[in-house]
Motif scaffolding. Structure first.
Motif, PDB file in Angstrom:
ATOM      1  N   ARG A   1       4.178 -11.057   6.826  1.00 56.45           N
ATOM      2  CA  ARG A   1       3.442 -11.601   7.665  1.00 56.45           C
ATOM      3  C   ARG A   1       3.059 -13.151   7.085  1.00 56.45           C
TER       4      ARG A   1
ATOM      5  N   TRP B   1      13.303  -4.195  -7.512  1.00 55.49           N
ATOM      6  CA  TRP B   1      12.401  -3.896  -6.291  1.00 55.49           C
ATOM      7  C   TRP B   1      11.497  -3.120  -6.533  1.00 55.49           C
TER       8      TRP B   1
ATOM      9  N   SER C   1       0.784  -1.319  -0.045  1.00 52.35           N
ATOM     10  CA  SER C   1       0.025   0.015  -0.054  1.00 52.35           C
ATOM     11  C   SER C   1       0.939   1.263  -0.167  1.00 52.35           C
TER      12      SER C   1
ATOM     13  N   MET D   1       4.807  -7.021  -2.872  1.00 58.35           N
ATOM     14  CA  MET D   1       5.063  -8.179  -3.147  1.00 58.35           C
ATOM     15  C   MET D   1       4.282  -9.197  -4.193  1.00 58.35           C
TER      16      MET D   1
ATOM     17  N   TYR E   1      12.654 -11.416   1.542  1.00 57.59           N
ATOM     18  CA  TYR E   1      12.382 -10.355   2.700  1.00 57.59           C
ATOM     19  C   TYR E   1      12.997 -11.193   3.894  1.00 57.59           C
TER      20      TYR E   1
HETATM   21  P1  AHM Z   1       2.173  -3.825   3.400  1.00 53.58           P
HETATM   22  O1  AHM Z   1       1.376  -5.152   3.743  1.00 53.58           O
HETATM   23  O2  AHM Z   1       2.030  -3.165   4.628  1.00 53.58           O
HETATM   24  O3  AHM Z   1       1.960  -3.231   2.331  1.00 53.58           O
HETATM   25  O4  AHM Z   1       3.809  -4.559   3.426  1.00 53.58           O
HETATM   26  C1  AHM Z   1       4.159  -5.604   2.780  1.00 53.58           C
HETATM   27  C2  AHM Z   1       4.968  -5.105   1.426  1.00 53.58           C
HETATM   28  C3  AHM Z   1       5.189  -6.045   0.532  1.00 53.58           C
HETATM   29  O5  AHM Z   1       4.422  -5.856  -0.324  1.00 53.58           O
HETATM   30  C4  AHM Z   1       6.616  -5.628   0.184  1.00 53.58           C
HETATM   31  O6  AHM Z   1       7.296  -6.702  -0.452  1.00 53.58           O
HETATM   32  C5  AHM Z   1       7.264  -4.880   1.062  1.00 53.58           C
HETATM   33  O7  AHM Z   1       6.091  -4.514   2.163  1.00 53.58           O
HETATM   34  C6  AHM Z   1       8.087  -3.668   0.878  1.00 53.58           C
HETATM   35  O8  AHM Z   1       8.540  -3.255   1.986  1.00 53.58           O
HETATM   36  P2  AHM Z   1       9.796  -1.805   1.994  1.00 53.58           P
HETATM   37  O9  AHM Z   1       9.151  -0.762   1.934  1.00 53.58           O
HETATM   38  O10 AHM Z   1      10.434  -2.332   3.252  1.00 53.58           O
HETATM   39  O11 AHM Z   1      10.602  -2.123   0.718  1.00 53.58           O
END
Ligand code: AHM
Ligand code: MG
Length: 322
Positions: free
Chosen positions: A266, A232, A108, A236, A252
């Protein structure tokens, strides 16, 4: 042209699960529509509140959660639901046999910049008589999932799912409002030369992960003997979709920023469903030490270290952790 409903009916004997996946798409189409309109629908921005994990919620996190929640609560097959955006599980219909766990809008942080986000879901069977409002009802290992999938809101809106019989991809045709079959029995190439990791966390990783990524970066001059490219997206869903399309490794991993959390993602509504898809497509999903789907969960919002994708590359990453 094969529509989702027709495919589900011919592909699985489990009508309840077929109905849940089909029904869930009603809310996902609504999410896709609102994302499409963006600021015109007044849905961009912060909700000025935090979720149970202390993360700032976006308006669309809250809207998507409410849409999916209302949709699932109305399904007779659903005993209960658990969401990234809900502190506790929510009981639905006591005669339902299934539990649905979901991340309503993953990635998000990308909403405000018009980059791909997605909905992730995992479906478990409820034990007879289990309480849909009780956390313990949901604490089943990922290898117990009866189905898993994601909806990717990108250039097109896509649904990829598995009911334990391969991974299949559908594209939403906005002209008719239906998901239409795009690809059946997706297979991830075993080898790859593309990796995805948030490099800014490098100094917090375990030394084993630092060594592996250092060797990736050395390319053909290093022990892995080939040049790797990096991606990147910070979504996800988009990352795993790329891997299901052309292979790759997504990580991750454990990091020491907060010793109480074994990684950022999670287990129950990110790690497990994505692991099921990756493994159903012939890939591999690990914490770097153990199979993700073999973990006995202790909490619905538990975190997990994630290393998944092309089988040979994941095996190489694991070998650095032996
Ligand atoms: P969210 O569920 O709060 O969106 O966080 C999960 C997301 C994943 O989709 C992604 O791989 C990761 O957080 C990205 O993290 P970062 O901002 O540390 O790169
Ligand atoms: Mg998420």
């Amino acid at each position: 042209m094969q529509r989702l409903r027709t495919f589900l009916d011919s592909h699985t004997d489990n009508k309840d699960v077929a109905n849940i996946i089909d029904g869930l798409m009603v809310s996902c189409k609504d999410i896709a529509y609102r994302l499409n309109l963006g600021s015109l629908a007044g849905v961009i921005g912060s909700a000025e509140q935090e979720n149970v994990q202390g993360e700032c919620q976006k308006l669309l996190d809250v809207i998507s959660n409410d849409l999916i929640k209302d949709c699932l609560a109305a399904m007779p097959q659903v005993r209960g639901l658990a969401s990234e955006e809900e502190p506790d599980p929510v009981a639905c219909n006591k005669d339902g046999d299934y539990l649905v766990l979901f991340d309503p809008l993953d990635g998000s942080s990308n909403i405000d910049v018009n980059v791909t986000v997605g909905t992730i879901f995992s479906i478990l069977k409820a034990a007879p008589g289990a309480d849909g409002a009780s956390e313990s009802t949901y604490l089943q290992a990922g290898n117990q999932q009866v189905a898993a999938g994601y909806v990717l809101y990108g250039q097109s809106t896509l649904l990829l799912f598995s009911t334990g019989n391969g991974v299949h991809a559908f594209t939403l045709d906005p002209r008719i409002g239906e998901f239409v079959l795009e690809r059946e029995n997706i297979s991830i190439p075993a080898t790859t030369s593309e990796f995805a990791i948030n490099m800014s966390n490098q100094r917090f990783w375990l030394p084993e992960m630092q060594n592996y990524v250092a060797d990736l970066l050395q390319g053909e001059e290093g022990p892995l003997g080939k040049r790797y490219n990096m991606r990147w997206i910070a979504s996800m869903v988009a990352e795993i979709h790329r891997i299901l399309t052309r292979g790759g490794i997504f990580m991750y991993p454990y990091d020491s920023r907060d010793p109480s959390k074994p990684g950022k993602l999670r287990l129950m509504y990110e790690g497990n469903p994505m692991s099921m898809l990756v493994e159903q497509a012939g890939g591999k999903a690990s914490t770097a030490f153990d199979d993700i789907m073999a973990i006995d969960p202790e909490a619905i919002h538990q975190r997990v270290s994630v290393v998944m994708g092309s089988a040979d590359e994941v095996t190489t990453a694991i070998s650095y952790h032996k």
